[in-house]
Design an enzyme around this catalytic site. Structure first.
Site, PDB file in Angstrom:
ATOM      1  N   LYS A  95      -9.483  10.216  -6.243  1.00  0.00           N
ATOM      2  CA  LYS A  95     -10.318   9.837  -5.100  1.00  0.00           C
ATOM      3  C   LYS A  95     -11.763  10.250  -5.414  1.00  0.00           C
ATOM      4  O   LYS A  95     -12.292  11.219  -4.843  1.00  0.00           O
ATOM      5  CB  LYS A  95      -9.800  10.511  -3.818  1.00  0.00           C
ATOM      6  CG  LYS A  95      -8.577   9.802  -3.249  1.00  0.00           C
ATOM      7  CD  LYS A  95      -8.091  10.429  -1.950  1.00  0.00           C
ATOM      8  CE  LYS A  95      -8.878  10.058  -0.732  1.00  0.00           C
ATOM      9  NZ  LYS A  95      -8.674   8.677  -0.261  1.00  0.00           N
TER      10      LYS A  95
HETATM   11  N1  PMP Z   1      -5.196   3.662  -1.430  1.00  0.00           N
HETATM   12  C1  PMP Z   1      -6.472   4.040  -1.276  1.00  0.00           C
HETATM   13  C2  PMP Z   1      -7.525   3.331  -2.049  1.00  0.00           C
HETATM   14  C3  PMP Z   1      -6.801   5.088  -0.403  1.00  0.00           C
HETATM   15  O1  PMP Z   1      -8.078   5.475  -0.245  1.00  0.00           O
HETATM   16  C4  PMP Z   1      -5.774   5.711   0.336  1.00  0.00           C
HETATM   17  C5  PMP Z   1      -6.121   6.799   1.325  1.00  0.00           C
HETATM   18  N2  PMP Z   1      -6.147   8.060   0.734  1.00  0.00           N
HETATM   19  C6  PMP Z   1      -4.455   5.287   0.136  1.00  0.00           C
HETATM   20  C7  PMP Z   1      -4.206   4.253  -0.749  1.00  0.00           C
HETATM   21  C8  PMP Z   1      -3.308   5.940   0.858  1.00  0.00           C
HETATM   22  O2  PMP Z   1      -3.136   7.252   0.387  1.00  0.00           O
HETATM   23  P1  PMP Z   1      -2.537   8.386   1.326  1.00  0.00           P
HETATM   24  O3  PMP Z   1      -1.259   7.850   1.852  1.00  0.00           O
HETATM   25  O4  PMP Z   1      -2.344   9.553   0.436  1.00  0.00           O
HETATM   26  O5  PMP Z   1      -3.532   8.644   2.381  1.00  0.00           O
END
Ligand code: PMP
Length: 301
Positions: free
Chosen positions: A153
């Site tokens: 991220k």
């Molecule tokens: N894909 C992207 C690009 C994201 O930013 C997120 C949010 N964190 C997710 C998928 C989903 O991840 P999570 O379930 O860990 O929030």
């Protein structure tokens, strides 16, 4: 988003309005930072350890060394929630390269770490949760795996999502769906995607996506309810003829999709498997299913 009183800023609790940074911060110019998105429900932080593990993995990929331990950040997160008297909130840890050198190389600029926590309701709206959303295949592709690192991220990565989201909203849709470099379905701008056909769930392999923690919950819930689930590439037209589609994400939780590219999905209403997963997920995060209590981290000193 509702402002809270305190923000944890480089190991100090400061007032929200005083949590500022220098305009020459490297992260502001080049997106050199990594972040997380976590939710707390009903006095417990959901899968906090997994989120902070991903935070450190993001920093490893990005080459940004976080100057605090994972334990330290976890305990400061709990303290922040206590100080802000927050029981249901969104938590945003961020580590970014500070000011100093403004060349592309971040050199020895200080790494700043903040944790903010604030009330933030349903990401795509209450109606989205009950009726489903309208998605559009984006004209922007999901960033290429050898240009950007999708497992991390990294702040700068998110311009890909920002462009796609804005385009979708401008055209009257609720959310964008991005295809990968090879034309297969990848993910939403901040959500993973699942399709259901003949009672079986399929989701994108991890190659071009962020490995969502909610995505992992969906696997567990499906398996525990004897619903077939697998990772497999799929194409845009498979979406059109799916019986059900839903998204998963910390912010978006489990959001049904009722339309893609103006084509009604299934009956055009959230289907039975989507509703089951959505209900189970909601029960789990609220601590109503003791089988998953090891995912809850009660807020404590
Ligand atoms: N894909 C992207 C690009 C994201 O930013 C997120 C949010 N964190 C997710 C998928 C989903 O991840 P999570 O379930 O860990 O929030």
């Amino acid at each position: 988003m509702k402002e809270a009183k305190w923000i944890w800023n480089n190991n100090k609790f400061v007032l929200w309005k005083n949590a500022t940074t220098h305009v020459m911060s490297h992260g502001l110019h080049y997106g050199t930072g990594v972040f997380e998105g976590i939710r707390a429900y009903n006095g417990s932080i959901f899968r906090m350890e997994d989120h902070y593990k991903r935070f450190f993995n993001s920093s490893k990929v990005a080459g940004i060394k976080i100057p605090f331990s994972r334990n330290k950040l976890e305990s400061c997160t709990s303290q922040l929630l206590l100080k802000n008297k927050l029981k249901d909130c969104y938590i945003r840890p961020l580590a970014f390269v500070g000011d100093g050198s403004i060349g592309i190389n971040p050199a020895s600029n200080k790494i700043n770490v903040i944790i903010a926590a604030f009330e933030w309701g349903t990401y795509l709206g209450e109606k989205a949760m009950s009726k489903g959303i309208k998605m559009k295949i984006s004209s922007f592709k999901r960033m290429s795996v050898n240009s950007f690192m999708t497992k991390s991220k990294i702040c700068g990565n998110y311009i890909n999502s920002v462009l796609a989201k804005k385009e979708a909203l401008d055209q009257g849709y609720d959310e964008a769906l991005l295809l990968d470099d090879n034309g297969y379905v990848s993910e939403g701008t901040g959500e993973n995607i699942f399709i259901i056909k003949n009672g079986k769930i399929k989701t994108t392999p991890v190659t071009s996506i962020l490995e969502g923690i909610t995505r992992d919950c969906v696997f567990r819930i499906a398996e525990d309810n004897n619903i077939s689930i697998k990772e497999s590439k799929f194409t845009r037209d498979e979406l059109y003829i799916a019986d059900e589609i839903f998204l998963s994400g910390t912010a978006a939780e489990i959001t049904p999709v009722r339309e893609v590219d103006n084509r009604k999905i299934g009956t055009g209403k959230p289907g039975p498997i989507t509703k089951l997963i959505q209900k189970e997920y909601s029960n789990i995060v609220l601590g109503k299913n003791p089988n998953y209590n090891n995912w809850l981290h009660p807020i404590s000193n």
